[in-house]
Design a protein around this motif. Structure first.
Motif, PDB file in Angstrom:
ATOM      1  N   GLN A   1     -67.344 -39.963  53.202  1.00 58.11           N
ATOM      2  CA  GLN A   1     -68.150 -41.177  53.196  1.00 58.11           C
ATOM      3  C   GLN A   1     -69.202 -41.065  54.294  1.00 58.11           C
ATOM      4  OE1 GLN A   1     -67.908 -44.062  51.118  1.00 58.11           O
ATOM      5  NE2 GLN A   1     -69.894 -44.425  52.067  1.00 58.11           N
ATOM      6  N   LEU A   2     -70.466 -41.189  53.909  1.00 58.69           N
ATOM      7  CA  LEU A   2     -71.549 -41.114  54.884  1.00 58.69           C
ATOM      8  C   LEU A   2     -71.715 -42.467  55.552  1.00 58.69           C
ATOM      9  CD1 LEU A   2     -74.185 -39.086  52.818  1.00 58.69           C
ATOM     10  CD2 LEU A   2     -72.276 -38.257  54.200  1.00 58.69           C
ATOM     11  N   ARG A   3     -71.741 -42.477  56.872  1.00 62.08           N
ATOM     12  CA  ARG A   3     -71.932 -43.700  57.634  1.00 62.08           C
ATOM     13  C   ARG A   3     -73.026 -43.470  58.667  1.00 62.08           C
ATOM     14  NH1 ARG A   3     -68.267 -47.039  55.838  1.00 62.08           N
ATOM     15  NH2 ARG A   3     -66.185 -46.323  55.191  1.00 62.08           N
ATOM     16  N   ARG A   4     -73.502 -44.539  59.254  1.00 61.95           N
ATOM     17  CA  ARG A   4     -74.589 -44.442  60.210  1.00 61.95           C
ATOM     18  C   ARG A   4     -74.136 -43.682  61.450  1.00 61.95           C
ATOM     19  NH1 ARG A   4     -79.405 -47.026  60.991  1.00 61.95           N
ATOM     20  NH2 ARG A   4     -80.152 -47.185  63.147  1.00 61.95           N
ATOM     21  N   GLY A   5     -74.704 -42.507  61.686  1.00 60.79           N
ATOM     22  CA  GLY A   5     -74.401 -41.728  62.880  1.00 60.79           C
ATOM     23  C   GLY A   5     -73.063 -41.042  62.884  1.00 60.79           C
ATOM     24  N   LYS A   6     -72.317 -41.091  61.771  1.00 59.46           N
ATOM     25  CA  LYS A   6     -71.017 -40.428  61.722  1.00 59.46           C
ATOM     26  C   LYS A   6     -70.629 -40.185  60.272  1.00 59.46           C
ATOM     27  CE  LYS A   6     -68.498 -44.821  62.088  1.00 59.46           C
ATOM     28  NZ  LYS A   6     -67.539 -45.608  62.904  1.00 59.46           N
ATOM     29  N   LEU A   7     -69.557 -39.428  60.086  1.00 59.16           N
ATOM     30  CA  LEU A   7     -69.040 -39.110  58.759  1.00 59.16           C
ATOM     31  C   LEU A   7     -67.564 -39.466  58.724  1.00 59.16           C
ATOM     32  CD1 LEU A   7     -70.600 -35.533  58.419  1.00 59.16           C
ATOM     33  CD2 LEU A   7     -71.560 -37.676  57.567  1.00 59.16           C
ATOM     34  N   GLU A   8     -67.105 -39.967  57.592  1.00 63.29           N
ATOM     35  CA  GLU A   8     -65.696 -40.314  57.438  1.00 63.29           C
ATOM     36  C   GLU A   8     -65.080 -39.432  56.359  1.00 63.29           C
ATOM     37  OE1 GLU A   8     -62.745 -44.133  56.511  1.00 63.29           O
ATOM     38  OE2 GLU A   8     -64.922 -44.383  56.512  1.00 63.29           O
ATOM     39  N   VAL A   9     -64.026 -38.712  56.718  1.00 67.35           N
ATOM     40  CA  VAL A   9     -63.330 -37.856  55.769  1.00 67.35           C
ATOM     41  C   VAL A   9     -62.310 -38.698  55.008  1.00 67.35           C
ATOM     42  CG1 VAL A   9     -61.847 -35.831  55.509  1.00 67.35           C
ATOM     43  CG2 VAL A   9     -63.654 -35.837  57.239  1.00 67.35           C
ATOM     44  N   LEU A  10     -62.461 -38.751  53.696  1.00 69.81           N
ATOM     45  CA  LEU A  10     -61.578 -39.559  52.861  1.00 69.81           C
ATOM     46  C   LEU A  10     -60.428 -38.743  52.276  1.00 69.81           C
ATOM     47  CD1 LEU A  10     -64.253 -41.618  50.876  1.00 69.81           C
ATOM     48  CD2 LEU A  10     -63.103 -42.232  53.014  1.00 69.81           C
ATOM     49  N   ASP A  11     -60.654 -37.468  52.012  1.00 75.05           N
ATOM     50  CA  ASP A  11     -59.627 -36.619  51.391  1.00 75.05           C
ATOM     51  C   ASP A  11     -59.705 -35.232  52.024  1.00 75.05           C
ATOM     52  OD1 ASP A  11     -57.892 -35.199  49.769  1.00 75.05           O
ATOM     53  OD2 ASP A  11     -58.559 -36.149  47.914  1.00 75.05           O
ATOM     54  N   LEU A  12     -58.995 -35.067  53.143  1.00 83.99           N
ATOM     55  CA  LEU A  12     -59.044 -33.800  53.865  1.00 83.99           C
ATOM     56  C   LEU A  12     -58.433 -32.650  53.067  1.00 83.99           C
ATOM     57  CD1 LEU A  12     -59.758 -32.156  56.348  1.00 83.99           C
ATOM     58  CD2 LEU A  12     -57.639 -32.955  57.429  1.00 83.99           C
TER      59      LEU A  12
ATOM     60  N   ALA B   1     -58.423 -32.116  49.860  1.00 83.75           N
ATOM     61  CA  ALA B   1     -59.389 -31.702  48.838  1.00 83.75           C
ATOM     62  C   ALA B   1     -60.585 -31.007  49.479  1.00 83.75           C
ATOM     63  CB  ALA B   1     -59.845 -32.916  48.026  1.00 83.75           C
ATOM     64  N   LEU B   2     -61.041 -31.531  50.615  1.00 83.31           N
ATOM     65  CA  LEU B   2     -62.174 -30.920  51.307  1.00 83.31           C
ATOM     66  C   LEU B   2     -61.800 -29.529  51.813  1.00 83.31           C
ATOM     67  CD1 LEU B   2     -65.080 -31.388  52.321  1.00 83.31           C
ATOM     68  CD2 LEU B   2     -64.099 -32.278  54.443  1.00 83.31           C
ATOM     69  N   LYS B   3     -60.580 -29.380  52.296  1.00 88.47           N
ATOM     70  CA  LYS B   3     -60.125 -28.086  52.788  1.00 88.47           C
ATOM     71  C   LYS B   3     -60.042 -27.068  51.655  1.00 88.47           C
ATOM     72  CE  LYS B   3     -56.485 -26.084  55.692  1.00 88.47           C
ATOM     73  NZ  LYS B   3     -55.219 -26.381  56.432  1.00 88.47           N
ATOM     74  N   ALA B   4     -59.530 -27.509  50.497  1.00 89.15           N
ATOM     75  CA  ALA B   4     -59.452 -26.607  49.351  1.00 89.15           C
ATOM     76  C   ALA B   4     -60.845 -26.214  48.876  1.00 89.15           C
ATOM     77  CB  ALA B   4     -58.672 -27.279  48.221  1.00 89.15           C
ATOM     78  N   ALA B   5     -61.768 -27.175  48.896  1.00 90.36           N
ATOM     79  CA  ALA B   5     -63.134 -26.889  48.462  1.00 90.36           C
ATOM     80  C   ALA B   5     -63.823 -25.932  49.426  1.00 90.36           C
ATOM     81  CB  ALA B   5     -63.923 -28.194  48.345  1.00 90.36           C
ATOM     82  N   ALA B   6     -63.511 -26.032  50.717  1.00 87.39           N
ATOM     83  CA  ALA B   6     -64.118 -25.137  51.701  1.00 87.39           C
ATOM     84  C   ALA B   6     -63.721 -23.688  51.453  1.00 87.39           C
ATOM     85  CB  ALA B   6     -63.710 -25.556  53.114  1.00 87.39           C
TER      86      ALA B   6
END
Length: 273
Positions: A242-253, A255-260
């Motif tokens: 999730q994109l936020r002002r001045g920061k990023l929020e990881v919603l599904d680590l 899944a993100l790790k597998a995609a990396a």
């Protein structure tokens, strides 16, 4: 961490300095509270009790406002530091003809340590360290620490391990920046930050919110802001970020790790840039 591929113009000096009247966020935090965070770090947790106790005895709290310098390139070394709250940016500057440019190397968060290179060689600082947010650190003066280590040489090895941990991470990051496509580089860096760069003793401890802007992420990886934003939008569309002002929020680590590992930027098996 290795230098970025592109040099980005430095911000104006006026923006790099914290307003004098701005209050620091951690003035109420006690030294014991800071140590509780540092002691949860993987490196410090593994220290011999005698060394850990001596470092804790010598340490003094250091508070920084956003934009305040911890040290600048060329400064004489005055200590090693543990970040307990907030984050620091590590950057390097270079004068190219009439322009001064800077490369953002990395952001350092709790419970990481920095400044240990000078403990070994006593040379001036190689890069700039500036508070990315309000910061609370613990500072251990180099001269008395080196004197104590010389008197108890068996404790030099744990200090060397602090250095080798960073060298190993730097070599991995250099390889990623050289061979991986842009999307995979971004995902790998986000995963590393979410996992606290593996600095916590509890390996399951993770960050949900990352105190890094899109611009900072682009500068660390040597990418354009446009490319970085496009990839982050794809990760958000996939539901992993999730994109936020001045920061990023990881919603599904997970899944993100597998995609990396595969380079996918969506749940539909699309290939990254």
């Amino acid at each position: 961490m290795p230098p970025t591929q592109d040099l980005i113009p430095s911000p104006k000096p006026a923006l790099a300095l914290a307003p004098p009247a701005r209050k620091r966020s951690f003035e109420h935090v006690g030294t014991n509270d800071l140590w509780a965070i540092v002691q949860a770090g993987r490196w410090f947790r593994g220290l011999p009790p005698e060394l850990a106790a001596h470092m804790q005895h010598m340490a003094q709290p250091r508070l920084l406002s956003p934009g305040e310098w911890l040290f600048r390139r060329g400064d004489a070394p005055c200590g090693i530091y543990a970040v307990a709250r907030g984050s620091l940016s590590i950057s390097g500057t270079a004068a190219l003809q009439e322009n001064t440019r800077t490369a953002l190397l990395t952001l350092i968060e709790a419970p990481s340590w920095l400044g240990e290179i000078a403990l070994f060689d006593g040379a001036p600082r190689t890069h700039d360290a500036c508070a990315n947010t309000a910061c609370a650190l613990l500072q251990i003066p180099i001269a008395p620490l080196r004197e104590w280590l010389d008197a108890t040489p068996q404790h030099w090895q744990p200090m060397a391990l602090l250095l080798t941990h960073k060298l190993r991470a730097s070599l991995i990051a250099l390889e990623e920046q050289t061979v991986l496509p842009a999307a995979q580089r971004i995902m790998c860096r986000l995963v590393q930050m979410a996992m606290g760069n593996e600095q916590w003793a509890d390996r399951s401890r993770t960050h949900r919110e990352l105190a890094v802007s899109q611009e900072q992420l682009a500068r660390m990886l040597g990418l354009s802001r446009q490319t970085t934003n496009q990839i982050l939008q794809e990760l958000q569309l996939a539901g992993w970020l999730q994109l936020r002002r001045g920061k990023l929020e990881v919603l599904d680590l997970p899944a993100l790790k597998a995609a990396a590992q595969t380079g996918r930027t969506s749940a539909n098996d699309r290939t990254g840039c």
